[in-house]
Design an enzyme around this catalytic site. Structure first.
Site, short mmCIF file in Angstrom:
data_model
loop_
_atom_site.label_atom_id
_atom_site.label_comp_id
_atom_site.label_asym_id
_atom_site.label_seq_id
_atom_site.Cartn_x
_atom_site.Cartn_y
_atom_site.Cartn_z
CG ASP A 78 -2.23 0.82 1.01
OD1 ASP A 78 -2.59 1.29 -0.27
OD2 ASP A 78 -2.87 1.37 1.87
CG HIS A 134 1.08 2.83 4.26
ND1 HIS A 134 1.21 1.72 5.03
CD2 HIS A 134 -0.10 2.85 3.62
CE1 HIS A 134 -0.03 1.14 4.86
NE2 HIS A 134 -0.79 1.95 3.88
#
Length: 839
Positions: A43, A283
């Protein structure tokens, strides 16, 4: 999974090491191997070469991800190159696979609680019977996917965000689908199995047709559409990014002092900050792409961990200096505030202890907030009073913190490697003796008719006497007569797009999309103060509206210009993305260089990608790249370079010859529809957020610029100060090193106590790749007061023996070692567990 654009490699290594060692300690066992082989980076919004290199050094054999520039993906999909080898500069490589449809289930085949896809109905008598057509639709999807891969194996990611809330329903339908296809697999052309990424990788490597291509660069920037470049998050939430960098600095010092004095059985330890730092590498954390209340929680976790670590540091310094009084920290020095130095009560004297988290001896300037100029400062190592300078607080500091001190005293500290030195701030009222050693620097008038020139040992800098802007710069060390280039710095803004007729995509937390084809001027600044001194000279500037200001410092004995910028509150009339631009006369051939997570430099060419033909759809946002620690532009004919070191991750671009720009702050009024569901509109104390940070600008020959990664460690490992009362330490200075490290290219990356007899140590060569220089270190000669009993080398993650981690033969890896003396190739990191006994 950690981000790959905004993280520093040291924090990535720490995060991975914490998780991998936790797995071994809490899940694994003699009969159950939980040692990971795969990096599941599905991701993050772009992928760095440093991440691939570190993953290989950990011992991971493969990496899978989902996000790739849509043009690159289409090219690889057509050429059947979605699986390849990522070749690293250290000679290692890692199998890399790009997922076919992000990380979601095939369309129409998600069976979770929130899904509206129809279930598999197997009863032919049911009016909802759908098995044949549902199976055929799935087979057609697999045939299409298989046509874009070359091994005869495909991975179906049966899941996605927030899936398996009803796992029984999901698996029941999958079981039906798989059993029907497998019942006649020869006819259908597929055999389906529940598998893992590592087993899939093994099958691909075994069965792939033809050699896999090699990849040597990275995957930035990422775009998922012609006007959707994910380059805004390189800068989003700049104060959180800065706090994460500062917290990492505190953590390294905390772990070192904890290792020196011993892990305490009760009371605070480094653990809370280690875990908070690990979470902040996520992230959607360091990237600035979380919701506001989640960002607050990241900061809270860091603050709680920092409180524990400050207690470890302060208790350790008290013990090491043999002092009675407790130590106090100065967490808000960037706001010119330290309660222990400016609110001493009855103008008391105090002792300042400065700790150096680097293993290299260094000289640094320390700025201490105080309320009066009545201090004499004694270096407690030499016993001599030292020259100091007082500087007024900048007006913008009061807007950040109304409790900030009116003055800062600037001292020069010579610090032992991995050790501390002490200073006594002796308060004297006027009339208690001559005031030889301190000067209150005052603003001097300048003539608007001529340039203002500040000259230091290595630099000569010309400033515009009306605006305070840099005009040109000379490096007096470059050749016999020095070299000079024009250099201008300015602040500008991009108006954030809210969507247009061509595309409705707005700018947001993830995506940078400017409204116009060029940055807009923010007007001409005004030089408000010129403050010359013997230690440093300062230029103060303010831009129209007074929400942008800057202090430019030229230190007499430093190679850099320090640029302290303050931006905010950004006006709320429209979305604004604030940049600072450096324009020089260097001929850069449309090229500049950015670091990969603080490690090697990556070449960036305007409107070009190295492995595929870029169709330029966003000429500004599409040329932005992440800068973790430094960016550089070079003029090969002149043999000169301009390098900018940053104190946090930022986005940067070079859109014209001799030019670099850095995005400093963003305030945007629309969401970019990528998951946050909030506008990036940060506030603090009822106003728009004020961000303050620092650039260090070097103008050097190219050879020196290539060494700035090592020099930049001084900016990364900032000195840590502790303050105590009116008491002199019995031990004013000390180093944890047995001997001063002679090779300045050796960096002690990690020093962490595993228990009171074992240390986790990482040594790093700062020599750039391409050199033949080997760095050597004696493991038995590193730390004072300890005798090495034995040591074991591990992979980078410290969870497996090095022989299981490295991809070359172990004999090749250690062939330059001699007993306890180990050698490091350029840029190499080696990880050890050292067992000691005290001596």
């Amino acid at each position: 999974m950690n981000d790959e654009a905004s993280v520093h490699y040291s924090a990535t290594i720490d995060q991975m090491s914490e998780g991998l060692r936790w797995l071994q300690a809490n899940v694994g066992g003699p009969d159950y191997d939980v040692t990971p082989r795969i990096a599941w980076q599905i991701d993050p919004f772009g992928h760095s070469s440093a991440q691939a290199e570190l993953s290989a050094q950990i011992g991971l054999e493969g990496m899978f991800f989902a996000r790739m520039h849509y043009q690159d993906y289409d090219k690889r999909k057509a050429s059947r190159d979605l699986e390849f080898n990522w070749q690293n500069s250290d000679g290692s490589r890692i199998f890399t696979g790009v997922l076919y449809r992000h990380y979601n289930a095939p369309p129409g085949y998600s069976f979770d609680r929130r899904s509206t896809d129809p279930p598999m109905v197997t009863n032919p008598l049911s009016p909802e019977y759908n098995l044949p057509e549902r199976v055929e639709g799935f087979l057609e999807y697999m045939r299409t996917q298989a046509s874009h891969y070359r091994s005869g194996n495909i991975m179906l990611t049966m899941g996605g965000d927030f899936c398996y809330q009803n796992a029984e329903k999901y698996f029941k339908n999958l079981d039906i689908l798989m059993s029907y296809i497998n019942a006649d697999s020869e006819k259908h052309g597929f055999k389906m199995v529940y598998s893992t990424p590592s087993r899939y990788m093994d099958a691909v490597v075994k069965d792939i047709i033809g050699p896999m291509k090699n990849k040597t660069d990275d995957f930035f920037p990422y775009a998922d559409g012609p006007h959707a470049y994910w380059t805004g998050y390189f800068t989003s939430r700049p104060t959180l990014k800065g706090y994460i960098r500062d917290a990492n600095n505190v953590l390294q010092a905390c772990k070192q002092i904890e290792a020196a004095v011993g892990v305490q059985k009760e009371g605070p330890t480094s653990e809370k900050l280690r875990l908070a730092m690990g979470v902040s590498q996520h992230h959607d954390a360091v990237t600035g792409t979380s919701k506001q209340h989640v960002a607050y929680d990241y900061s809270r976790r860091l603050a709680d961990g920092q409180t524990d670590c400050e207690a470890v540091i302060n208790n350790g310094l008290q013990k090491l200096t043999c002092m009675r009084h407790k130590f106090h920290s100065c967490r808000l020095l960037n706001e010119s505030y330290c309660d222990a130095t400016q609110n001493t009560g009855n103008y008391s004297s105090f002792t300042l202890v400065v700790y150096n988290p680097r293993a290299e001896k260094r000289s640094e300037y320390i700025r201490v907030p105080v309320k009066s100029t009545n201090y004499w400062v004694k270096d407690l190592v030499t016993g001599q009073y030292i020259d100091i300078e007082y500087v007024r607080r900048h007006p913008s500091t009061y807007a950040i913190n109304p409790s900030s001190a009116p003055l800062e005293v600037v001292i020069q500290a010579t610090l032992p490697g991995l050790g501390f030195t002490s200073f006594y701030f002796e308060h004297r009222f006027p009339g208690q003796g001559p005031h030889y050693f301190g000067r209150l620097l005052k603003s001097r008038p300048v003539s608007p008719a001529e340039d203002l020139v500040i000259e230091a040992r290595a630099l000569k800098v010309w400033f515009d006497s009306r605006t305070g802007g840099i005009k040109r710069i000379t490096n007096k060390l470059a050749g016999t007569s020095g070299k000079t280039d024009t250099l201008e710095q300015s602040f500008m803004e991009y108006s954030s797009s809210t969507g247009d007729k061509e595309d409705s995509q707005p700018s947001g937390a993830y995506i940078f999309r400017p409204m116009n084809e060029a940055a807009d001027s923010l007007g001409n600044p005004v030089l408000t103060d010129y403050i010359p001194g013997l230690i440093s000279s300062e230029i103060w500037q303010t831009y129209p509206g007074s929400w942008i200001s800057q202090v430019t410092r030229v230190y007499y004995d430093k190679l850099y210009i320090e640029i302290e910028w303050t931006v905010g509150p950004i006006p709320l009339d429209h979305g604004r993305e604030i940049i600072t631009r450096y324009q020089s006369s260097l001929s850069t051939e449309k090229t500049f260089y950015t670091d990969s997570n603080g490690r090697e430099m990556m070449k960036r060419v305007l409107n070009k990608q190295p492995t595929w033909d870029l169709n330029v759809t966003e000429p500004i946002a599409g040329n932005y790249y992440p800068v973790t620690a430094r960016a550089m532009m070079v003029d090969k004919k002149k043999d000169m370079a301009i390098t900018v070191l940053t104190d946090r991750s930022q986005g940067a671009a070079s859109l014209a010859e001799g030019q670099m720009e850095f995005m400093l702050h963003r305030r945007i009024l629309k969401d970019d529809r990528r998951g946050v569901a909030e506008a990036l509109n940060e506030t603090a104390y009822g106003h728009g957020l004020i961000a303050r940070g620092t650039h260090r600008l070097y103008y050097t020959d190219i050879a020196t610029s290539n060494k700035l990664r090592r020099m930049g460690l001084n900016m990364f490992y900032k000195p840590i100060v502790g303050v105590t009362g009116d008491e002199l330490p019995e031990v004013p200075t000390r180093s944890f090193l047995k001997n001063e490290i002679e090779d300045r290219d050796l960096n002690l990356l990690t020093m962490q106590a595993l228990n009171n007899t074992a240390l986790l140590v990482r040594l790093e060569s700062m020599v750039p790749n391409g050199s033949e220089h080997m760095v050597r270190a004696d493991l038995d000669g590193l730390f004072a007061g300890r005798k090495l009993l034995r040591f074991e080398e591990l992979g980078l993650g410290a969870d497996r023996p090095v022989a299981r981690a490295i991809q070359t033969t172990y004999a090749e890896h250690v062939k330059h070692d001699r007993e306890t003396i180990v050698s490091l190739k350029p840029s190499q990191i080696r990880t050890f567990v050292l067992n000691f006994k005290p001596v």
